[in-house]
Scaffold this active site. Structure first.
Site, PDB file in Angstrom:
ATOM      1  N   CYS A   9      81.068  62.258  23.383  1.00 52.67           N
ATOM      2  CA  CYS A   9      81.297  63.560  23.034  1.00 52.67           C
ATOM      3  C   CYS A   9      80.072  64.158  22.478  1.00 52.67           C
ATOM      4  CB  CYS A   9      82.561  63.834  22.092  1.00 52.67           C
ATOM      5  SG  CYS A   9      82.293  63.146  20.211  1.00 52.67           S
ATOM      6  N   ASN A  12      79.599  62.940  18.191  1.00 56.94           N
ATOM      7  CA  ASN A  12      79.993  61.399  17.918  1.00 56.94           C
ATOM      8  C   ASN A  12      80.657  61.414  16.654  1.00 56.94           C
ATOM      9  OD1 ASN A  12      78.487  58.157  17.815  1.00 56.94           O
ATOM     10  ND2 ASN A  12      80.256  58.669  18.850  1.00 56.94           N
ATOM     11  N   CYS A  14      83.944  62.977  16.379  1.00 59.70           N
ATOM     12  CA  CYS A  14      85.611  63.372  16.417  1.00 59.70           C
ATOM     13  C   CYS A  14      86.271  62.704  17.379  1.00 59.70           C
ATOM     14  CB  CYS A  14      85.710  64.828  16.167  1.00 59.70           C
ATOM     15  SG  CYS A  14      85.242  65.829  15.120  1.00 59.70           S
ATOM     16  N   ARG A  15      85.935  63.138  18.669  1.00 61.63           N
ATOM     17  CA  ARG A  15      86.691  62.733  19.725  1.00 61.63           C
ATOM     18  C   ARG A  15      86.196  61.121  20.227  1.00 61.63           C
ATOM     19  NH1 ARG A  15      85.397  67.691  23.613  1.00 61.63           N
ATOM     20  NH2 ARG A  15      83.315  67.401  22.160  1.00 61.63           N
ATOM     21  N   SER A  16      84.875  61.256  20.471  1.00 58.97           N
ATOM     22  CA  SER A  16      84.476  59.672  20.938  1.00 58.97           C
ATOM     23  C   SER A  16      84.689  58.595  20.099  1.00 58.97           C
ATOM     24  CB  SER A  16      82.869  59.817  21.460  1.00 58.97           C
ATOM     25  OG  SER A  16      82.291  60.212  20.479  1.00 58.97           O
ATOM     26  N   ASP A 131      88.160  70.097  21.216  1.00 55.20           N
ATOM     27  CA  ASP A 131      87.122  69.545  19.912  1.00 55.20           C
ATOM     28  C   ASP A 131      87.720  69.858  18.856  1.00 55.20           C
ATOM     29  OD1 ASP A 131      85.059  68.522  18.238  1.00 55.20           O
ATOM     30  OD2 ASP A 131      83.439  69.320  19.384  1.00 55.20           O
TER      31      ASP A 131
END
Length: 162
Positions: A9, A12, A14-16, A131
């Site tokens: 993401c 690096n 939040c999402r990933s 995001d």
């Protein structure tokens, strides 16, 4: 054969890392932690060295999923030779990863597959994992990540004939 998965993401945090932690959890539950490795990275350097965002940590804590030792890092040229699957959380990330791959000169050593996370969930009808750094909607992102990681595990199991 061992499968190497990298989630990507922007920052690096939040999402990933959420996807990394959830996927590691599913891999361990399935008993495949000796054949599937999981990591995450970002395309931007703002948060390098930081732990996952508090919203990500809260979601993972609520679902009893470990994120111990996770720290943000950047995608680097070595990742293209190491990882079999590079799963980008949105279309901007996949564009950035492909640009990095092109500049690295490692096209011949490219991962088997580079794709967006939402390609795992075509029935959702959306292109990007939103995001939550901007929206704060960590619950919804967790829902997508949970469903997508289950699909990815099925895909890898099929690819490896497990």
């Amino acid at each position: 054969m061992k499968a190497q998965v990298l989630f990507v993401c922007l920052g690096n945090i939040c999402r990933s890392p959420m996807a990394e932690a959830v996927m590691r959890h599913h891999v361990k539950e399935a008993g495949f932690d000796s054949v599937i490795d999981v990591d995450s990275a970002g395309t931007g350097d703002w948060h390098v060295g930081h732990p996952p965002h508090e919203g990500t940590r809260k979601q993972l804590d609520e679902h009893h999923i470990s994120y111990e030792g996770m720290r943000a890092r950047l995608v680097n040229d070595n990742d293209f030779g190491q990882f079999d699957y590079i799963v980008c959380m949105d279309n901007n990330n996949i564009r950035d990863v492909r640009d990095l791959l092109e500049r690295s000169g490692m096209r011949g050593d490219a991962p088997k597959q580079i794709f967006t996370f939402m390609e795992l969930l075509p029935e959702r009808g959306i292109a990007d994992v939103p995001d939550p750094y901007y929206s704060g909607n960590f619950d919804y992102v967790y829902e997508l990540v949970e469903a997508g990681c289950r699909q990815l595990l099925l895909k890898i199991k099929s690819d490896l004939s497990l």
